[in-house]
Design an enzyme around this catalytic site. Structure first.
Site, mmCIF file in Angstrom:
data_model
loop_
_atom_site.group_PDB
_atom_site.id
_atom_site.type_symbol
_atom_site.label_atom_id
_atom_site.label_comp_id
_atom_site.label_asym_id
_atom_site.label_seq_id
_atom_site.Cartn_x
_atom_site.Cartn_y
_atom_site.Cartn_z
ATOM 1 N N GLY A 12 -5.308 4.644 5.262
ATOM 2 C CA GLY A 12 -4.187 4.630 4.319
ATOM 3 C C GLY A 12 -4.685 4.570 2.881
ATOM 4 N N ASP A 33 -6.915 3.497 12.780
ATOM 5 C CA ASP A 33 -5.624 3.925 12.213
ATOM 6 C C ASP A 33 -4.870 4.770 13.223
ATOM 7 O OD1 ASP A 33 -3.655 5.211 10.282
ATOM 8 O OD2 ASP A 33 -4.892 4.064 8.882
ATOM 9 N N PHE A 36 0.027 7.109 10.942
ATOM 10 C CA PHE A 36 1.469 7.220 10.677
ATOM 11 C C PHE A 36 1.687 7.567 9.205
ATOM 12 C CE2 PHE A 36 5.532 4.789 9.649
ATOM 13 C CZ PHE A 36 6.324 5.897 9.885
ATOM 14 N N LYS A 105 -10.756 -14.079 17.524
ATOM 15 C CA LYS A 105 -11.054 -15.292 18.310
ATOM 16 C C LYS A 105 -12.176 -15.011 19.324
ATOM 17 C CE LYS A 105 -8.858 -18.080 21.845
ATOM 18 N NZ LYS A 105 -7.726 -18.088 22.749
ATOM 19 N N ARG A 106 -12.055 -13.860 20.034
ATOM 20 C CA ARG A 106 -13.048 -13.557 21.082
ATOM 21 C C ARG A 106 -14.444 -13.329 20.523
ATOM 22 N NH1 ARG A 106 -8.784 -10.789 23.201
ATOM 23 N NH2 ARG A 106 -9.448 -8.786 22.388
ATOM 24 N N TYR A 145 10.086 -5.430 7.402
ATOM 25 C CA TYR A 145 8.785 -5.542 6.721
ATOM 26 C C TYR A 145 8.559 -6.991 6.277
ATOM 27 C CZ TYR A 145 5.117 -4.377 3.267
ATOM 28 O OH TYR A 145 3.956 -4.307 2.541
ATOM 29 N N LYS A 149 5.888 -9.508 8.030
ATOM 30 C CA LYS A 149 4.724 -10.026 7.288
ATOM 31 C C LYS A 149 4.736 -11.548 7.234
ATOM 32 C CE LYS A 149 2.514 -6.276 5.730
ATOM 33 N NZ LYS A 149 1.077 -6.034 5.858
ATOM 34 N N ARG A 186 7.046 5.532 -3.095
ATOM 35 C CA ARG A 186 6.956 4.378 -3.980
ATOM 36 C C ARG A 186 7.077 4.835 -5.430
ATOM 37 N NH1 ARG A 186 2.239 0.957 -0.961
ATOM 38 N NH2 ARG A 186 1.628 3.018 -0.220
HETATM 39 P P1 NAD Z 1 -0.337 2.913 3.600
HETATM 40 O O1 NAD Z 1 0.958 3.221 4.261
HETATM 41 O O2 NAD Z 1 -0.976 3.953 2.758
HETATM 42 O O3 NAD Z 1 -1.422 2.415 4.659
HETATM 43 C C1 NAD Z 1 -1.091 1.776 5.866
HETATM 44 C C2 NAD Z 1 -2.028 2.346 6.946
HETATM 45 O O4 NAD Z 1 -1.745 1.696 8.193
HETATM 46 C C3 NAD Z 1 -1.829 3.843 7.172
HETATM 47 O O5 NAD Z 1 -3.069 4.483 7.247
HETATM 48 C C4 NAD Z 1 -1.077 3.901 8.498
HETATM 49 O O6 NAD Z 1 -1.289 5.116 9.187
HETATM 50 C C5 NAD Z 1 -1.658 2.690 9.209
HETATM 51 N N1 NAD Z 1 -0.775 2.167 10.260
HETATM 52 C C6 NAD Z 1 0.554 1.939 10.206
HETATM 53 N N2 NAD Z 1 0.992 1.452 11.375
HETATM 54 C C7 NAD Z 1 -0.093 1.371 12.191
HETATM 55 C C8 NAD Z 1 -0.277 0.969 13.536
HETATM 56 N N3 NAD Z 1 0.756 0.548 14.285
HETATM 57 N N4 NAD Z 1 -1.522 1.035 14.061
HETATM 58 C C9 NAD Z 1 -2.571 1.483 13.328
HETATM 59 N N5 NAD Z 1 -2.448 1.883 12.050
HETATM 60 C C10 NAD Z 1 -1.223 1.840 11.490
HETATM 61 O O7 NAD Z 1 -0.067 1.587 2.740
HETATM 62 P P2 NAD Z 1 -1.035 0.802 1.746
HETATM 63 O O8 NAD Z 1 -0.382 0.779 0.418
HETATM 64 O O9 NAD Z 1 -2.416 1.297 1.858
HETATM 65 O O10 NAD Z 1 -0.940 -0.672 2.346
HETATM 66 C C11 NAD Z 1 -1.987 -1.252 3.097
HETATM 67 C C12 NAD Z 1 -1.618 -2.691 3.462
HETATM 68 O O11 NAD Z 1 -1.440 -3.462 2.282
HETATM 69 C C13 NAD Z 1 -0.313 -2.809 4.260
HETATM 70 O O12 NAD Z 1 -0.466 -3.802 5.248
HETATM 71 C C14 NAD Z 1 0.688 -3.261 3.227
HETATM 72 O O13 NAD Z 1 1.740 -4.009 3.798
HETATM 73 C C15 NAD Z 1 -0.164 -4.092 2.288
HETATM 74 N N6 NAD Z 1 0.420 -4.119 0.938
HETATM 75 C C16 NAD Z 1 0.316 -3.029 0.113
HETATM 76 C C17 NAD Z 1 0.925 -3.067 -1.130
HETATM 77 C C18 NAD Z 1 0.846 -1.897 -2.088
HETATM 78 O O14 NAD Z 1 1.465 -1.960 -3.148
HETATM 79 N N7 NAD Z 1 0.112 -0.850 -1.794
HETATM 80 C C19 NAD Z 1 1.608 -4.213 -1.538
HETATM 81 C C20 NAD Z 1 1.709 -5.282 -0.665
HETATM 82 C C21 NAD Z 1 1.083 -5.241 0.566
HETATM 83 N N1 UDP Z 2 12.216 2.892 -7.722
HETATM 84 C C1 UDP Z 2 12.843 3.749 -8.588
HETATM 85 N N2 UDP Z 2 12.726 5.083 -8.394
HETATM 86 C C2 UDP Z 2 11.970 5.616 -7.390
HETATM 87 C C3 UDP Z 2 11.301 4.737 -6.497
HETATM 88 C C4 UDP Z 2 11.460 3.364 -6.696
HETATM 89 O O1 UDP Z 2 13.538 3.314 -9.539
HETATM 90 O O2 UDP Z 2 11.899 6.858 -7.297
HETATM 91 C C5 UDP Z 2 12.328 1.430 -7.939
HETATM 92 C C6 UDP Z 2 12.737 0.623 -6.720
HETATM 93 O O3 UDP Z 2 14.161 0.559 -6.626
HETATM 94 C C7 UDP Z 2 12.110 -0.724 -7.011
HETATM 95 C C8 UDP Z 2 10.853 -0.388 -7.801
HETATM 96 O O4 UDP Z 2 11.045 0.937 -8.283
HETATM 97 O O5 UDP Z 2 12.954 -1.482 -7.841
HETATM 98 C C9 UDP Z 2 9.571 -0.436 -6.968
HETATM 99 O O6 UDP Z 2 9.802 0.335 -5.808
HETATM 100 P P1 UDP Z 2 8.682 0.602 -4.721
HETATM 101 O O7 UDP Z 2 9.351 1.327 -3.599
HETATM 102 O O8 UDP Z 2 7.506 1.243 -5.354
HETATM 103 O O9 UDP Z 2 8.199 -0.834 -4.248
HETATM 104 P P2 UDP Z 2 8.932 -2.227 -3.925
HETATM 105 O O10 UDP Z 2 8.336 -3.160 -4.903
HETATM 106 O O11 UDP Z 2 10.411 -2.101 -4.130
HETATM 107 O O12 UDP Z 2 8.573 -2.492 -2.516
#
Ligand code: NAD
Ligand code: UDP
Length: 335
Positions: A12, A33, A36, A105-106, A145, A149, A186
């Site tokens: 991801g 991964d 998805f 753990k394992r 979500y 979490k 996003r």
């Molecule tokens: P992303 O969607 O780009 O990456 C998530 C990855 O997890 C993807 O590669 C997806 O294919 C894989 N994945 C999803 N479901 C899976 C499953 N069941 N089994 C195996 N792989 C699976 O998102 P990201 O921005 O890279 O986020 C990575 C992590 O960081 C996530 O856990 C997310 O909740 C956390 N996070 C990210 C942000 C952010 O702003 N980017 C903020 C808060 C938390």
């Molecule tokens: N948002 C927006 N326009 C877009 C996408 C998102 O105004 O095209 C807003 C959304 O409503 C939120 C903020 O931007 O208030 C951040 O959205 P994002 O989906 O990036 O992450 P979030 O912090 O909400 O999980």
């Protein structure tokens, strides 16, 4: 000696940066991964490295491997993706955490959970310290979500308390940078793609809601520092950039940096969209000696450069690509 490190969700956006950095530091990296929301394209440049392995697997099923450390990132992070199949999202967080904690753990591995600022929900305390319990709707569109979490954090706490697993939790605030999917949904990727194509910029609500945006390199640094803290420090710890912007300010900044002719249009605010978000990073400064180094303008410039490739004619099949890979993984994504 090389550490053997498993990164779930490694293909991801954040995971691919983390894999790259862990390889640079001389580790052996297993990137797991189900593709998805991630893509082989994000890690294809690492495939030639003999210390890198890509594993197609879904974390809702157990997986066994001998490793020293696990970074558990597997979970879609963009609201449109995690709401696409909410039951699968919560299964990924909860069963994924159970399976990876069981593995830790394992094999006696250290394990770090990528938690989120969403555990604070629509916060009534501002900025948010780790001690704040949050204001989360358990019955809304974001609940799959947020609550997934939160349950994962509880599992991390309990696997430590009950089984002495070496756990770490970070709470990540909005992160952006190269390798976000152009159709990710996003705000940063949406606004940049719209701006560089001179399309309308879609601000949801009045754009008065705030977020604090962190560049991905700062996050990866924070993750690695957290993993190497003393065993007694388990977090949770906030990792984010405490400089706060309204969404309207972000739109204006991106228009300015791209010299775009885009107009701002206002669309309906999604339900339960948090009004404000800003991390209190006092704990990260104290325990990790960490704070973000890259401010918004510098990070946006790097991200804009990355996204420009998708507007070149030979590369503008990203929409079709993203739709077809989602179709091909639909059966795997079934709840
Ligand atoms: P992303 O969607 O780009 O990456 C998530 C990855 O997890 C993807 O590669 C997806 O294919 C894989 N994945 C999803 N479901 C899976 C499953 N069941 N089994 C195996 N792989 C699976 O998102 P990201 O921005 O890279 O986020 C990575 C992590 O960081 C996530 O856990 C997310 O909740 C956390 N996070 C990210 C942000 C952010 O702003 N980017 C903020 C808060 C938390
Ligand atoms: N948002 C927006 N326009 C877009 C996408 C998102 O105004 O095209 C807003 C959304 O409503 C939120 C903020 O931007 O208030 C951040 O959205 P994002 O989906 O990036 O992450 P979030 O912090 O909400 O999980």
């Amino acid at each position: 000696m090389r550490k053997r490190i498993l990164v779930t969700g490694g293909a991801g956006f954040v995971g691919s940066h983390l894999c790259e950095r862990l390889l640079i530091e001389g580790n052996e990296v297993y990137c797991l991964d189900n593709f998805f929301t991630g893509s082989k394209d994000n890690v294809v440049h690492l495939m030639a490295n003999p210390y890198f392995e890509l594993i197609r697997h879904d974390v809702i099923n157990p997986y066994h491997i001998e490793v020293d450390e696990i970074y558990n990132l597997a979970c879609p992070a963009s609201p449109i993706h995690y709401q696409y199949n909410p039951i699968k999202t919560i299964k990924t967080s909860v069963m994924g955490a159970i399976n990876m904690l069981g593995l830790a753990k394992r094999v006696n591995a250290k394990i770090l959970q990528a938690s989120t600022s969403e555990v604070y929900g629509n916060p009534l305390v501002h900025p948010q310290p780790e001690s704040y319990w949050g204001n989360v709707n358990p019955m809304g569109e974001r609940s799959c979500y947020d609550e997934g979490k939160r349950a994962a954090e509880t599992l991390f706490r309990d696997y430590h308390a009950q089984n002495n697993v070496k756990t770490k939790i970070i709470r990540i605030f909005n992160t952006y940078g190269p390798k976000m999917h152009p159709n990710d949904g996003r705000v940063v990727s949406n606004f940049i793609m719209q701006a560089i194509q001179n399309q309308d910029i879609t601000v949801y609500g009045k754009g008065k809601q705030t977020r604090s945006f962190q560049f991905v390199d700062d996050l990866v640094e924070g993750m690695i520092r957290m993993m190497s803290t003393a065993e007694s420090f388990r977090g949770p710890v906030n990792i984010g950039n405490p400089v706060e912007f309204t969404i309207l300010e972000l739109a204006e900044k991106i228009i300015e940096l791209t010299n775009s002719k885009s107009k701002i249009v206002f669309e309906e605010l999604p339900s339960d969209d948090p009004l404000m978000r800003k991390p209190d990073i006092t704990l990260a400064k104290k325990e990790l000696d960490w704070e973000p180094k890259i401010q918004l303008e510098e990070g946006l410039k790097k991200t804009i450069e990355y996204f420009k490739q998708f507007t070149e004619p030979k590369n503008n099949d990203y929409e079709e690509k993203s739709i077809s890979y989602r179709r091909s993984t639909d059966h795997e994504n079934a709840a």
